[in-house]
Write a protein that holds these residues in place. Structure first.
Motif, PDB file in Angstrom:
ATOM      1  N   LEU A   1      80.931  80.544 129.993  1.00  0.00           N
ATOM      2  CA  LEU A   1      80.515  81.821 129.419  1.00  0.00           C
ATOM      3  C   LEU A   1      79.555  81.608 128.263  1.00  0.00           C
ATOM      4  CD1 LEU A   1      83.877  83.799 129.509  1.00  0.00           C
ATOM      5  CD2 LEU A   1      81.986  83.901 131.130  1.00  0.00           C
TER       6      LEU A   1
ATOM      7  N   GLU B   1      75.795  83.021 128.349  1.00  0.00           N
ATOM      8  CA  GLU B   1      75.361  83.958 127.317  1.00  0.00           C
ATOM      9  C   GLU B   1      74.156  83.418 126.542  1.00  0.00           C
ATOM     10  OE1 GLU B   1      77.541  86.985 124.307  1.00  0.00           O
ATOM     11  OE2 GLU B   1      78.299  84.934 124.301  1.00  0.00           O
TER      12      GLU B   1
ATOM     13  N   LEU C   1      77.387  85.343 136.359  1.00  0.00           N
ATOM     14  CA  LEU C   1      78.697  85.669 135.803  1.00  0.00           C
ATOM     15  C   LEU C   1      79.664  86.042 136.916  1.00  0.00           C
ATOM     16  CD1 LEU C   1      80.572  86.094 133.408  1.00  0.00           C
ATOM     17  CD2 LEU C   1      79.641  88.414 133.186  1.00  0.00           C
TER      18      LEU C   1
ATOM     19  N   MET D   1      80.925  90.447 130.003  1.00  0.00           N
ATOM     20  CA  MET D   1      81.088  89.190 129.258  1.00  0.00           C
ATOM     21  C   MET D   1      82.214  89.327 128.244  1.00  0.00           C
ATOM     22  SD  MET D   1      79.917  86.115 129.032  1.00  0.00           S
ATOM     23  CE  MET D   1      78.250  85.949 129.559  1.00  0.00           C
TER      24      MET D   1
ATOM     25  N   ALA E   1      85.475  89.092 130.139  1.00  0.00           N
ATOM     26  CA  ALA E   1      85.718  87.717 130.577  1.00  0.00           C
ATOM     27  C   ALA E   1      86.148  86.833 129.414  1.00  0.00           C
ATOM     28  CB  ALA E   1      84.462  87.146 131.234  1.00  0.00           C
ATOM     29  N   ARG E   2      85.631  87.100 128.233  1.00  0.00           N
ATOM     30  CA  ARG E   2      86.016  86.300 127.057  1.00  0.00           C
ATOM     31  C   ARG E   2      87.482  86.544 126.679  1.00  0.00           C
ATOM     32  NH1 ARG E   2      82.511  83.069 125.212  1.00  0.00           N
ATOM     33  NH2 ARG E   2      80.288  83.473 125.317  1.00  0.00           N
TER      34      ARG E   2
ATOM     35  N   SER F   1      89.222  83.903 128.616  1.00  0.00           N
ATOM     36  CA  SER F   1      88.931  82.526 128.235  1.00  0.00           C
ATOM     37  C   SER F   1      89.391  82.183 126.838  1.00  0.00           C
ATOM     38  CB  SER F   1      87.425  82.260 128.359  1.00  0.00           C
ATOM     39  OG  SER F   1      86.721  82.975 127.386  1.00  0.00           O
TER      40      SER F   1
END
Length: 172
Positions: free
Chosen positions: A63, A67, A84, A164, A167-168, A171
């Motif tokens: 990621l 980014e 992504l 994003m 998704a973070r 993670s």
């Protein structure tokens, strides 16, 4: 040896026919070897620096790299959304053992819902806790799904940024 003109010797064929037949058989064998070699499983054809290539080890690292590429302008919103999506699908496939990379969004939702509802979901492959990440990953894919297929000029940067962010969460 002729006996009263009834028997005739065997006809002599030109040697070119023998070599032609041997070359034809060899060509067929070479063809099959080449086809089997080029279509063997596990062969990677993409050698770009995409987030799913072998150099990237973790979702967080992937990621970050994605980014950074988006921010410096080497990827537009559409390309970033596609990469992504590919990376998130790979993560879902790793967690759930479903071929998420080749599924439509509707298929992905259905299969993931079935996997989540199954008794002992995730326990078979040791990803019991990771199964709770899958709905968030699917939500991120849902957010960027239109942008991944839109023409480059129409791809929505805000959708990518929102996906994003989702998704973070996984993670972190």
């Amino acid at each position: 040896m002729l006996a009263g003109g009834e028997l005739r010797p065997p006809a002599d064929y030109d040697e070119r026919w023998l070599w032609g037949a041997a070359l034809a058989v060899a060509a067929v064998v070479v063809y099959y070897v080449v086809v089997l070699w080029l279509t063997r499983s596990g062969r990677r054809t993409d050698t770009d620096d995409s987030p799913t290539s072998a150099g990237h080890l973790s979702l967080a690292g992937d990621l970050d790299a994605l980014e950074a590429a988006f921010k410096r302008g080497s990827l537009n919103a559409r390309e970033a959304s596609q990469r992504l999506s590919r990376r998130l699908r790979a993560q879902i496939g790793h967690i759930t053992d479903v071929p998420a990379e080749t599924m439509t969004l509707a298929q992905l939702r259905l299969v993931v819902a079935q996997k989540a509802a199954a008794p002992g979901a995730g326990a078979a492959n040791g990803t019991g806790g990771a199964m709770s990440q899958v709905p968030v990953l699917v939500a991120a894919i849902e957010m960027i799904y239109p942008a991944a297929f839109a023409p480059a000029a129409e791809a929505d940067e805000q959708r990518f940024v929102g996906a994003m962010r989702l998704a973070r969460q996984v993670s972190a």
